[in-house]
Design a protein around this motif. Sequence first.
Motif, PDB file in Angstrom:
ATOM      1  N   ALA A 151       4.157  -0.687 -11.930  1.00 22.81           N
ATOM      2  CA  ALA A 151       4.946  -1.917 -11.928  1.00 22.81           C
ATOM      3  C   ALA A 151       4.473  -2.872 -10.833  1.00 22.81           C
ATOM      4  O   ALA A 151       4.379  -4.080 -11.045  1.00 22.81           O
ATOM      5  N   LEU A 152       4.157  -2.330  -9.666  1.00 22.94           N
ATOM      6  CA  LEU A 152       3.699  -3.183  -8.571  1.00 22.94           C
ATOM      7  C   LEU A 152       2.321  -3.766  -8.837  1.00 22.94           C
ATOM      8  O   LEU A 152       2.069  -4.936  -8.554  1.00 22.94           O
ATOM      9  N   ILE A 153       1.445  -2.972  -9.373  1.00 27.35           N
ATOM     10  CA  ILE A 153       0.108  -3.464  -9.660  1.00 27.35           C
ATOM     11  C   ILE A 153       0.169  -4.519 -10.759  1.00 27.35           C
ATOM     12  O   ILE A 153      -0.512  -5.539 -10.705  1.00 27.35           O
ATOM     13  N   ASP A 154       1.021  -4.307 -11.762  1.00 30.03           N
ATOM     14  CA  ASP A 154       1.180  -5.291 -12.830  1.00 30.03           C
ATOM     15  C   ASP A 154       1.799  -6.587 -12.306  1.00 30.03           C
ATOM     16  O   ASP A 154       1.482  -7.666 -12.785  1.00 30.03           O
ATOM     17  N   ALA A 155       2.687  -6.479 -11.331  1.00 31.82           N
ATOM     18  CA  ALA A 155       3.384  -7.654 -10.817  1.00 31.82           C
ATOM     19  C   ALA A 155       2.462  -8.555 -10.004  1.00 31.82           C
ATOM     20  O   ALA A 155       2.679  -9.756  -9.936  1.00 31.82           O
ATOM     21  N   ALA A 156       1.446  -8.001  -9.372  1.00 31.88           N
ATOM     22  CA  ALA A 156       0.507  -8.759  -8.547  1.00 31.88           C
ATOM     23  C   ALA A 156       1.261  -9.684  -7.596  1.00 31.88           C
ATOM     24  O   ALA A 156       1.363 -10.884  -7.830  1.00 31.88           O
TER      25      ALA A 156
ATOM     26  N   ALA B 195       0.832  -1.208   0.000  1.00 34.11           N
ATOM     27  CA  ALA B 195       0.000   0.000   0.000  1.00 34.11           C
ATOM     28  C   ALA B 195       0.866   1.256   0.000  1.00 34.11           C
ATOM     29  O   ALA B 195       0.591   2.213  -0.721  1.00 34.11           O
ATOM     30  N   GLY B 196       1.931   1.253   0.786  1.00 30.36           N
ATOM     31  CA  GLY B 196       2.833   2.388   0.822  1.00 30.36           C
ATOM     32  C   GLY B 196       3.593   2.548  -0.484  1.00 30.36           C
ATOM     33  O   GLY B 196       3.828   3.665  -0.948  1.00 30.36           O
ATOM     34  N   MET B 197       3.963   1.448  -1.108  1.00 33.84           N
ATOM     35  CA  MET B 197       4.713   1.520  -2.362  1.00 33.84           C
ATOM     36  C   MET B 197       3.835   1.977  -3.520  1.00 33.84           C
ATOM     37  O   MET B 197       4.309   2.633  -4.432  1.00 33.84           O
ATOM     38  N   VAL B 198       2.556   1.637  -3.479  1.00 35.98           N
ATOM     39  CA  VAL B 198       1.659   2.022  -4.566  1.00 35.98           C
ATOM     40  C   VAL B 198       1.438   3.535  -4.579  1.00 35.98           C
ATOM     41  O   VAL B 198       1.147   4.118  -5.610  1.00 35.98           O
ATOM     42  N   ARG B 199       1.617   4.189  -3.444  1.00 36.96           N
ATOM     43  CA  ARG B 199       1.473   5.643  -3.405  1.00 36.96           C
ATOM     44  C   ARG B 199       2.579   6.349  -4.175  1.00 36.96           C
ATOM     45  O   ARG B 199       2.444   7.507  -4.525  1.00 36.96           O
TER      46      ARG B 199
END
Length: 131
Positions: free
Chosen positions: A26-31, A15-19
């Motif tokens: 990249a994080l959302i794509d990596a799942a 959650a902190g990295m998505v901000r």
Amino acid sequence: MAPQKLGALSHGGVAGMVRNRKLARALIDAAPATLRRHLGYKTGWYGSVLYVADRWYPSSKTCSGCQTVKPKLSLAERTFNCTTCGLSLHRDVNAARNLAGLVRHVDLELLGDTKAGRGAYVRPVRPAPAG
């Protein structure tokens, strides 16, 4: 809108990295959950075991030479410099060495929940039987 500073990464979990706009896509794509699930069942295909380090294991802050743990290490510091033994390495190489050592330590123990030398619990994740 100005990009956020990298310091936003240190405030916990995905959650902190998505901000951080630069990392969000990249994080959302990596799942991450899907990646871990895939690693879990694919290690079973090859007769391997997936080791999962404790979320708070200080792999970046621990010296891979003398095992001294730094109290703080900012993300801006890309080189790990140990004040105890003088070791100087890129922080990611240092973390990789620590995680490799953690797995070697666990391999010497009986399989099951194992407490590593620095207090982090490491457990092998066995894939569920097919069917």
